[in-house]
Design an enzyme around this catalytic site. Structure first.
Site, PDB file in Angstrom:
ATOM      1  N   HIS A   1       0.863  -1.193   0.000  1.00  0.00           N
ATOM      2  CA  HIS A   1       0.000   0.000   0.000  1.00  0.00           C
ATOM      3  C   HIS A   1       0.892   1.234   0.000  1.00  0.00           C
ATOM      4  CE1 HIS A   1      -2.877   2.995   1.647  1.00  0.00           C
ATOM      5  NE2 HIS A   1      -3.770   2.260   1.035  1.00  0.00           N
ATOM      6  N   PHE A   2       1.354   1.686  -0.998  1.00  0.00           N
ATOM      7  CA  PHE A   2       1.279   1.293  -2.393  1.00  0.00           C
ATOM      8  C   PHE A   2       2.686   0.965  -2.866  1.00  0.00           C
ATOM      9  CE2 PHE A   2      -2.158   4.305  -1.599  1.00  0.00           C
ATOM     10  CZ  PHE A   2      -3.252   3.623  -2.105  1.00  0.00           C
TER      11      PHE A   2
END
EC number: 4.2.1.59
Length: 176
Positions: free
Chosen positions: A75-76
């Site tokens: 993420h991410f």
């Protein structure tokens, strides 16, 4: 403070939090914290039933940040940030913990939140997150429910605020 509840202390270390996740801290009928990797704190540094903005109880906890935390890898990719929903969940976790600490029985479930504001982010370069929960009310009837306001601070800056965090303790969750 409820002296009938086992393991009542003014602070809790990581091993205590793991014991809560196994259902060992507040007895077999008390609420549990989640286990890693959903446990969003490393320690509870303060818990009291008298203090806080509303003088109904206060809880403060910390999470040490490092780049190896599991959410940073996904993420991410290329832009790692702790999901804001995990900070919100941490505040719900702490309200549920408080309900067990004051003697509430049942399985904890988040019931809602009035308003959440995100004004910053938690990056893998951060050092420490501090969660602060100010209890507003504990309802102890057929359903035990806690109502609180909370905030998340990273490295000295408040980045999330939440009003009217609601957590309930249920004896039976089959119809929830």
């Amino acid at each position: 403070m409820n002296t009938c509840t086992p393991n009542i202390k003014p602070s809790y270390d990581y091993n205590d939090l793991l014991a809560s996740g196994r259902g060992e801290l507040f007895g077999s009928e008390g609420p549990q914290l989640p286990a890693p990797s959903m446990l969003m704190m490393d320690r509870i540094t303060k818990i009291t039933d008298k203090e806080g903005l509303f003088e109904k109880g206060y809880i403060e906890a910390e999470l040490d940040i490092n780049q190896d935390l599991p959410f940073f890898g996904c993420h991410f990719i290329g832009d790692p940030v702790m999901p804001g929903c995990l900070g919100l969940d941490a505040m719900w976790q702490l309200v549920g913990f408080y309900l067990g600490w004051v003697g509430g029985k049942g399985k904890g479930r988040a019931l809602g939140v009035g308003e959440v504001k995100f004004t910053g982010q938690i990056l893998p370069t951060a050092k420490k997150v501090i969660y602060r929960i100010n209890m507003k009310r504990v309802i102890n009837r057929k359903l035990v429910m806690g109502l609180a306001d909370g905030e998340v601070e990273v490295d000295g800056r408040i980045i999330y605020t939440a009003t009217d965090l609601k957590v309930g303790l249920f004896q039976d969750t089959t119809s929830f």
